[in-house]
Design a protein around this motif. Structure first.
Motif, PDB file in Angstrom:
ATOM      1  N   TRP A  36       1.304  -1.146  -7.985  1.00 30.89           N
ATOM      2  CA  TRP A  36       1.999  -0.189  -7.126  1.00 30.89           C
ATOM      3  C   TRP A  36       2.585  -0.972  -5.953  1.00 30.89           C
ATOM      4  CZ3 TRP A  36       3.051   4.825  -8.068  1.00 30.89           C
ATOM      5  CH2 TRP A  36       2.294   5.486  -9.034  1.00 30.89           C
ATOM      6  N   PHE A  37       3.815  -0.613  -5.632  1.00 24.25           N
ATOM      7  CA  PHE A  37       4.517  -1.189  -4.494  1.00 24.25           C
ATOM      8  C   PHE A  37       5.124  -0.050  -3.691  1.00 24.25           C
ATOM      9  CE2 PHE A  37       4.763  -5.778  -5.476  1.00 24.25           C
ATOM     10  CZ  PHE A  37       4.250  -5.769  -6.767  1.00 24.25           C
ATOM     11  N   ALA A  46       7.025  -3.865  -0.787  1.00 28.26           N
ATOM     12  CA  ALA A  46       5.746  -4.495  -0.456  1.00 28.26           C
ATOM     13  C   ALA A  46       4.663  -4.096  -1.444  1.00 28.26           C
ATOM     14  CB  ALA A  46       5.325  -4.111   0.957  1.00 28.26           C
ATOM     15  N   PHE A  47       3.787  -5.032  -1.702  1.00 26.09           N
ATOM     16  CA  PHE A  47       2.662  -4.819  -2.613  1.00 26.09           C
ATOM     17  C   PHE A  47       1.675  -3.824  -2.021  1.00 26.09           C
ATOM     18  CE2 PHE A  47      -0.545  -5.676  -5.647  1.00 26.09           C
ATOM     19  CZ  PHE A  47      -1.745  -5.881  -4.979  1.00 26.09           C
ATOM     20  N   VAL A  48       1.174  -2.944  -2.895  1.00 25.21           N
ATOM     21  CA  VAL A  48       0.151  -1.978  -2.496  1.00 25.21           C
ATOM     22  C   VAL A  48      -1.165  -2.262  -3.222  1.00 25.21           C
ATOM     23  CG1 VAL A  48      -0.515   0.452  -2.564  1.00 25.21           C
ATOM     24  CG2 VAL A  48       1.833  -0.189  -1.936  1.00 25.21           C
ATOM     25  N   GLY A  62      -4.439  -5.905   1.965  1.00 29.09           N
ATOM     26  CA  GLY A  62      -5.598  -5.864   2.834  1.00 29.09           C
ATOM     27  C   GLY A  62      -5.680  -4.644   3.726  1.00 29.09           C
ATOM     28  N   SER A  63      -4.552  -4.223   4.241  1.00 23.17           N
ATOM     29  CA  SER A  63      -4.544  -3.124   5.201  1.00 23.17           C
ATOM     30  C   SER A  63      -4.784  -1.769   4.543  1.00 23.17           C
ATOM     31  CB  SER A  63      -3.205  -3.102   5.932  1.00 23.17           C
ATOM     32  OG  SER A  63      -2.145  -2.900   5.015  1.00 23.17           O
ATOM     33  N   LEU A  64      -4.689  -1.716   3.231  1.00 29.07           N
ATOM     34  CA  LEU A  64      -4.786  -0.440   2.524  1.00 29.07           C
ATOM     35  C   LEU A  64      -6.131  -0.236   1.836  1.00 29.07           C
ATOM     36  CD1 LEU A  64      -1.241  -0.407   0.904  1.00 29.07           C
ATOM     37  CD2 LEU A  64      -1.979   0.644   3.052  1.00 29.07           C
ATOM     38  N   LYS A  65      -6.864  -1.305   1.663  1.00 31.86           N
ATOM     39  CA  LYS A  65      -8.153  -1.187   0.975  1.00 31.86           C
ATOM     40  C   LYS A  65      -9.056  -0.248   1.754  1.00 31.86           C
ATOM     41  CE  LYS A  65     -11.661  -3.982  -1.276  1.00 31.86           C
ATOM     42  NZ  LYS A  65     -12.170  -5.348  -1.522  1.00 31.86           N
ATOM     43  N   GLY A 108       0.702 -10.012  -6.956  1.00 31.70           N
ATOM     44  CA  GLY A 108       1.189  -9.144  -5.901  1.00 31.70           C
ATOM     45  C   GLY A 108       2.629  -9.357  -5.498  1.00 31.70           C
ATOM     46  N   ARG A 109       3.361 -10.143  -6.262  1.00 32.76           N
ATOM     47  CA  ARG A 109       4.768 -10.376  -5.922  1.00 32.76           C
ATOM     48  C   ARG A 109       5.681  -9.497  -6.776  1.00 32.76           C
ATOM     49  NH1 ARG A 109       5.469 -16.705  -6.707  1.00 32.76           N
ATOM     50  NH2 ARG A 109       4.799 -15.993  -8.757  1.00 32.76           N
TER      51      ARG A 109
END
Length: 126
Positions: A36-37, A46-48, A62-65, A108-109
């Motif tokens: 998911w991006f 951006a990678f999700v 990192g910010s979404l975990k 993640g790219r």
């Protein structure tokens, strides 16, 4: 050729939840790691999150975990993104993507992914 169709986006208030779905067709779903991006206006995609072919491994930005959870149902050819405690900064178009994943590395790219859906809009109001 794999076709991906996202659904489940919409307008939600800050603190609310949404579950996005991505239905796949035209390929062997279990052969693909699924990512998911998201892309906010004026920003790069951006990678999700990503989930392995079997669903046994996941990796998050990192910010979404802790707020977002990715899962998949290979019997239904569908990958999900559960989003909780949503914030206005989560507003974006959300895309699912498929990676042929010849190895086991979760990626993640944007350039690592072979197929993309059309995206679904998520808007979080304050």
């Amino acid at each position: 050729q794999v076709q991906l169709v996202e659904s489940g986006g919409g307008l939600v208030q800050a603190g609310g939840s949404l579950r996005l779905s991505c239905a796949a067709s035209g390929g062997t779903f279990s052969s693909y790691a699924m990512g998911w991006f998201r892309q906010a206006p004026g920003k790069e995609r951006a990678f999700v999150a990503v989930i392995s072919k079997s669903g046994g491994s996941t990796y998050y930005a990192g910010s979404l975990k802790g707020r977002f959870t990715v899962s998949r149902d290979n019997a239904k050819n569908t990958v999900y993104l559960q989003m909780n405690s949503l914030k206005p900064e989560d507003t974006a178009v959300y895309y699912c993507a498929a990676d042929r994943a010849y190895g086991s590395t979760l990626k993640g790219r944007v350039t690592d992914y072979d197929y993309w859906g059309q995206g679904t809009q998520v808007t979080v109001s304050s």
